[in-house]
Design a protein around this motif. Structure first.
Motif, PDB file in Angstrom:
ATOM      1  N   VAL A  53     -93.915 -17.104 -37.077  1.00 52.49           N
ATOM      2  CA  VAL A  53     -93.424 -16.721 -38.400  1.00 52.49           C
ATOM      3  C   VAL A  53     -92.767 -15.339 -38.343  1.00 52.49           C
ATOM      4  O   VAL A  53     -91.718 -15.109 -38.958  1.00 52.49           O
ATOM      5  CB  VAL A  53     -94.587 -16.739 -39.412  1.00 52.49           C
ATOM      6  CG1 VAL A  53     -94.232 -15.952 -40.659  1.00 52.49           C
ATOM      7  CG2 VAL A  53     -94.946 -18.167 -39.784  1.00 52.49           C
ATOM      8  N   ALA A  54     -93.384 -14.418 -37.618  1.00 53.39           N
ATOM      9  CA  ALA A  54     -92.814 -13.073 -37.483  1.00 53.39           C
ATOM     10  C   ALA A  54     -91.431 -13.133 -36.866  1.00 53.39           C
ATOM     11  O   ALA A  54     -90.516 -12.390 -37.264  1.00 53.39           O
ATOM     12  CB  ALA A  54     -93.726 -12.187 -36.644  1.00 53.39           C
ATOM     13  N   SER A  55     -91.250 -14.023 -35.896  1.00 48.34           N
ATOM     14  CA  SER A  55     -89.948 -14.169 -35.252  1.00 48.34           C
ATOM     15  C   SER A  55     -88.924 -14.756 -36.211  1.00 48.34           C
ATOM     16  O   SER A  55     -87.771 -14.306 -36.267  1.00 48.34           O
ATOM     17  CB  SER A  55     -90.082 -15.055 -34.008  1.00 48.34           C
ATOM     18  OG  SER A  55     -88.823 -15.251 -33.392  1.00 48.34           O
ATOM     19  N   ILE A  56     -89.326 -15.752 -36.993  1.00 46.83           N
ATOM     20  CA  ILE A  56     -88.402 -16.374 -37.946  1.00 46.83           C
ATOM     21  C   ILE A  56     -87.993 -15.386 -39.031  1.00 46.83           C
ATOM     22  O   ILE A  56     -86.818 -15.270 -39.378  1.00 46.83           O
ATOM     23  CB  ILE A  56     -89.041 -17.622 -38.568  1.00 46.83           C
ATOM     24  CG1 ILE A  56     -89.221 -18.714 -37.512  1.00 46.83           C
ATOM     25  CG2 ILE A  56     -88.192 -18.151 -39.721  1.00 46.83           C
ATOM     26  CD1 ILE A  56     -90.025 -19.901 -37.982  1.00 46.83           C
ATOM     27  N   LEU A  57     -88.967 -14.652 -39.557  1.00 50.26           N
ATOM     28  CA  LEU A  57     -88.670 -13.672 -40.602  1.00 50.26           C
ATOM     29  C   LEU A  57     -88.024 -12.416 -40.043  1.00 50.26           C
ATOM     30  O   LEU A  57     -87.462 -11.613 -40.788  1.00 50.26           O
ATOM     31  CB  LEU A  57     -89.951 -13.286 -41.348  1.00 50.26           C
ATOM     32  CG  LEU A  57     -90.667 -14.405 -42.112  1.00 50.26           C
ATOM     33  CD1 LEU A  57     -91.953 -13.882 -42.733  1.00 50.26           C
ATOM     34  CD2 LEU A  57     -89.766 -14.985 -43.190  1.00 50.26           C
ATOM     35  N   LEU A  71     -84.314 -26.902 -42.876  1.00 49.82           N
ATOM     36  CA  LEU A  71     -85.216 -25.935 -42.253  1.00 49.82           C
ATOM     37  C   LEU A  71     -84.778 -24.513 -42.570  1.00 49.82           C
ATOM     38  O   LEU A  71     -85.608 -23.648 -42.877  1.00 49.82           O
ATOM     39  CB  LEU A  71     -85.251 -26.154 -40.735  1.00 49.82           C
ATOM     40  CG  LEU A  71     -86.160 -25.208 -39.941  1.00 49.82           C
ATOM     41  CD1 LEU A  71     -87.616 -25.367 -40.382  1.00 49.82           C
ATOM     42  CD2 LEU A  71     -86.030 -25.468 -38.444  1.00 49.82           C
ATOM     43  N   ARG A  72     -83.474 -24.265 -42.495  1.00 57.35           N
ATOM     44  CA  ARG A  72     -82.953 -22.926 -42.795  1.00 57.35           C
ATOM     45  C   ARG A  72     -83.272 -22.532 -44.237  1.00 57.35           C
ATOM     46  O   ARG A  72     -83.721 -21.418 -44.506  1.00 57.35           O
ATOM     47  CB  ARG A  72     -81.442 -22.903 -42.552  1.00 57.35           C
ATOM     48  CG  ARG A  72     -80.775 -21.583 -42.911  1.00 57.35           C
ATOM     49  CD  ARG A  72     -79.287 -21.623 -42.640  1.00 57.35           C
ATOM     50  NE  ARG A  72     -78.587 -22.635 -43.414  1.00 57.35           N
ATOM     51  CZ  ARG A  72     -78.263 -22.495 -44.715  1.00 57.35           C
ATOM     52  NH1 ARG A  72     -78.596 -21.400 -45.370  1.00 57.35           N
ATOM     53  NH2 ARG A  72     -77.609 -23.465 -45.351  1.00 57.35           N
ATOM     54  N   LYS A  73     -83.058 -23.459 -45.174  1.00 61.58           N
ATOM     55  CA  LYS A  73     -83.330 -23.150 -46.573  1.00 61.58           C
ATOM     56  C   LYS A  73     -84.819 -23.013 -46.841  1.00 61.58           C
ATOM     57  O   LYS A  73     -85.237 -22.223 -47.698  1.00 61.58           O
ATOM     58  CB  LYS A  73     -82.720 -24.227 -47.469  1.00 61.58           C
ATOM     59  CG  LYS A  73     -81.192 -24.176 -47.511  1.00 61.58           C
ATOM     60  CD  LYS A  73     -80.627 -25.168 -48.515  1.00 61.58           C
ATOM     61  CE  LYS A  73     -79.119 -25.001 -48.628  1.00 61.58           C
ATOM     62  NZ  LYS A  73     -78.526 -25.921 -49.638  1.00 61.58           N
ATOM     63  N   GLU A  74     -85.617 -23.779 -46.123  1.00 60.34           N
ATOM     64  CA  GLU A  74     -87.068 -23.664 -46.292  1.00 60.34           C
ATOM     65  C   GLU A  74     -87.539 -22.262 -45.934  1.00 60.34           C
ATOM     66  O   GLU A  74     -88.447 -21.716 -46.556  1.00 60.34           O
ATOM     67  CB  GLU A  74     -87.775 -24.703 -45.412  1.00 60.34           C
ATOM     68  CG  GLU A  74     -89.288 -24.696 -45.523  1.00 60.34           C
ATOM     69  CD  GLU A  74     -89.793 -25.262 -46.847  1.00 60.34           C
ATOM     70  OE1 GLU A  74     -91.002 -25.145 -47.087  1.00 60.34           O
ATOM     71  OE2 GLU A  74     -88.986 -25.801 -47.629  1.00 60.34           O
ATOM     72  N   HIS A  75     -86.888 -21.665 -44.918  1.00 60.86           N
ATOM     73  CA  HIS A  75     -87.231 -20.296 -44.509  1.00 60.86           C
ATOM     74  C   HIS A  75     -86.412 -19.253 -45.250  1.00 60.86           C
ATOM     75  O   HIS A  75     -86.522 -18.062 -44.953  1.00 60.86           O
ATOM     76  CB  HIS A  75     -87.025 -20.122 -43.002  1.00 60.86           C
ATOM     77  CG  HIS A  75     -88.070 -20.815 -42.174  1.00 60.86           C
ATOM     78  ND1 HIS A  75     -89.417 -20.546 -42.284  1.00 60.86           N
ATOM     79  CD2 HIS A  75     -87.956 -21.767 -41.213  1.00 60.86           C
ATOM     80  CE1 HIS A  75     -90.087 -21.295 -41.432  1.00 60.86           C
ATOM     81  NE2 HIS A  75     -89.235 -22.048 -40.771  1.00 60.86           N
ATOM     82  N   LEU A 135     -96.094 -19.629 -43.264  1.00 57.68           N
ATOM     83  CA  LEU A 135     -96.788 -20.524 -42.336  1.00 57.68           C
ATOM     84  C   LEU A 135     -96.585 -21.979 -42.740  1.00 57.68           C
ATOM     85  O   LEU A 135     -96.321 -22.842 -41.900  1.00 57.68           O
ATOM     86  CB  LEU A 135     -98.273 -20.182 -42.297  1.00 57.68           C
ATOM     87  CG  LEU A 135     -98.651 -18.868 -41.608  1.00 57.68           C
ATOM     88  CD1 LEU A 135    -100.088 -18.490 -41.920  1.00 57.68           C
ATOM     89  CD2 LEU A 135     -98.456 -18.985 -40.092  1.00 57.68           C
ATOM     90  N   SER A 136     -96.695 -22.263 -44.038  1.00 56.13           N
ATOM     91  CA  SER A 136     -96.504 -23.630 -44.518  1.00 56.13           C
ATOM     92  C   SER A 136     -95.083 -24.107 -44.257  1.00 56.13           C
ATOM     93  O   SER A 136     -94.861 -25.246 -43.840  1.00 56.13           O
ATOM     94  CB  SER A 136     -96.817 -23.705 -46.016  1.00 56.13           C
ATOM     95  OG  SER A 136     -98.178 -23.421 -46.259  1.00 56.13           O
ATOM     96  N   SER A 137     -94.106 -23.225 -44.500  1.00 59.07           N
ATOM     97  CA  SER A 137     -92.703 -23.596 -44.276  1.00 59.07           C
ATOM     98  C   SER A 137     -92.435 -23.912 -42.816  1.00 59.07           C
ATOM     99  O   SER A 137     -91.534 -24.681 -42.492  1.00 59.07           O
ATOM    100  CB  SER A 137     -91.781 -22.466 -44.741  1.00 59.07           C
ATOM    101  OG  SER A 137     -91.876 -22.284 -46.132  1.00 59.07           O
TER     102      SER A 137
END
Length: 515
Positions: free
Chosen positions: A459-463, A18-22, A421-423
């Motif tokens: 997504v905004a939070s993850i990025l 998951l980390r690498k996907e993001h 979004l897909s990730s």
């Protein structure tokens, strides 16, 4: 706890995938956790051991990590295999063209055809060289490790550097500083006159001439000093470098090349490439990759944070497209509607309005051009764009500023939201289609619906990009490359009235009626 111990290896694998996907590094994840709970935040080494199954996180730590990655703790503990869903995307920039028939694209024919093309279109050799470099930049997504290493060796990753630090580096590399006074003048720039001022230039073998106006503008002074240091380090200070002057198009200064020179010479490419190298070096020296990425994460990519560093918005925006672990960025610097000083499209976004020539039917809804009107000095915007029979989804942050000669500029930096979004496991196509449908029903712009808002907010939070979340407060807009191809019902107001018809449609009518 027993469940965590039983599933430690599976948990670690899901966390790593998951980390690498993001595209979040272990260091980034540790820093993000520390922002939320400094006492419980895991170290980089501890996170690595969790991922390898050698350590089991406590329930509290798992909840902290899950919060950063926008997952429920239970998701890490179930036995469902994690399958990355991020879409495959080609490198950024313009779409490729097939060189067929191949015999028409031999080296000899291209060498003969390109000068004729430049002459017919009035394109200078320097402008063509800039387009080559921009394409190289976009395809490689700004990967220039040699320039990065050279800048880090000179600056030793000190961040931030102040003016005195840069003056000391100049002295260390044998550079002499001389000051001059010059006020803005009217200069020729292709098809128009612009206010321009010489900020600085390099005189071989080791003298930097600086406009005294820079003494009250430390952000621009720091960039110019860093760029000239780059020329000394990379090229030995041979003087083959353009002056820093305001008012040019596509990365060049006014009159940086002869107006009558519509061919291309080796020196055109050499000067353009060296200017690019020095500019990239300056960004890497002022914003070394790892410290600057930490800063952006901490500030949630707010461009306004440049004031803490005494750097220009252009340096901050251009550099964030490089240091971010997320690769799908674009950047525009426009000094008038349709006129660009800089373009970068690592996410492949279509270029609005044309490039060195104005379009006859420009779309007025791009944020980079709306900002020339009576809009706020800064805003964030979600945009949907129809391309190749599919809707694309972008978010950008745009601000209005002025150059040293007083000319208005609009800077815009943005990302492609669909890969993120897909990730994150969202149905990206359904989300962008729903936003586009709402915009079409409401004359081209509409508030983002609740389901899409929640997905984009995650997504905004993850990025960790604040302006993505802030854009949700405004209406999303349909944008297009040309008004004549606008997907709005009835097209937008700027679309020209025309009676012209498509010849292919007429041909099809003939075939249909004669059968």
């Amino acid at each position: 706890m027993e469940q965590i111990i039983r599933n430690s290896h599976f948990l670690g694998a899901k966390l790593r995938n998951l980390r690498k996907e993001h595209r979040i590094t272990l260091e980034d994840l540790s820093a993000r956790c520390a922002q939320i709970d400094p006492q419980s935040a895991p170290s980089v080494s501890y996170l690595s051991m969790i991922e390898s199954g050698r350590r089991n996180p406590s329930q509290e730590l798992l909840a902290l990590i899950a919060g950063v990655l926008q997952r429920k703790p239970a998701w890490f503990l179930d036995q469902t295999e994690f399958a990355p869903v991020g879409r495959k995307q080609a490198a950024g920039g313009a779409a490729r063209i097939p060189f067929e028939p191949s015999f028409l694209f031999s080296k000899d024919l291209l060498q003969a055809a390109i000068p004729e093309l430049l002459s017919q279109t009035g394109t200078t050799g320097r402008q063509f060289a800039q387009l080559l470099i921009r394409s190289h930049q976009e395809i490689s997504r700004n990967e220039y490790p040699d320039l990065e290493r050279a800048a880090e060796m000179v600056g030793k990753r000190v961040f931030p550097l102040n003016v005195d630090d840069l003056m000391a580096l100049c002295k260390h590399h044998g550079l002499e500083i001389r000051w001059f006074e010059r006020k803005p003048i009217l200069a020729g720039n292709k098809d128009r006159e612009v206010r321009s001022v010489i900020r600085s230039f390099f005189d071989s073998p080791g003298t930097i001439f600086l406009n005294k106006a820079l003494q009250s503008d430390p952000a621009r002074l720091k960039f110019d000093l860093a760029s000239h240091i780059g020329h000394k380090v990379l090229h030995g200070g041979d003087g083959l470098k353009s002056p820093h002057a305001t008012g040019g198009d596509i990365g060049e200064s006014p009159d940086s090349g002869s107006a009558s020179n519509t061919g291309i010479e080796a020196r055109d490419v050499l000067h353009a490439w060296r200017d690019f190298e020095c500019s990239f070096f300056a960004g890497a020296l002022l914003c070394p990759k790892i410290p600057f990425r930490r800063f952006l994460t901490r500030e949630r990519y707010r461009v306004e944070a440049r004031q803490k560093l005494e750097l220009t918005a252009a340096v901050i925006m251009r550099r964030m497209t490089k240091v971010s672990a997320y690769p799908y960025w674009h950047f525009f610097d426009a000094d008038a509607p349709g006129h660009f000083r800089a373009v970068y499209r690592g996410n492949g976004i279509p270029l609005p309005w044309g490039n060195m020539a104005r379009a006859t039917d420009p779309c007025p809804h791009w944020a980079v051009f709306r900002m020339f009107g009576n809009t706020p000095n800064a805003s964030s915007q979600i945009s949907v764009l129809r391309e190749n029979d599919q809707w694309q989804l972008y978010c950008c942050h745009t601000l209005r500023t002025r150059d040293m000669a007083g000319n208005p500029h609009v800077l815009s930096v943005g990302i492609d939201l669909l890969p993120a979004l897909s990730s994150n496991g969202a149905d990206a196509v359904q989300i962008v289609d729903s936003i586009a449908e709402d915009c079409l029903r409401k004359k081209g712009q509409a508030k983002v619906n609740r389901a899409a808002t929640e997905a984009i907010r995650e997504v905004a939070s993850i990025l960790s990009i604040a302006w993505v979340e802030e854009s949700l407060e405004q209406s999303a807009r349909i944008i297009c490359s040309r008004c004549s191809s606008c997907p709005r019902q009835g097209q937008c107001d700027a679309a020209p009235v025309t009676r012209a018809r498509n010849i292919a449609d007429v041909q099809q009518e003939i075939l249909t009626t004669t059968k």
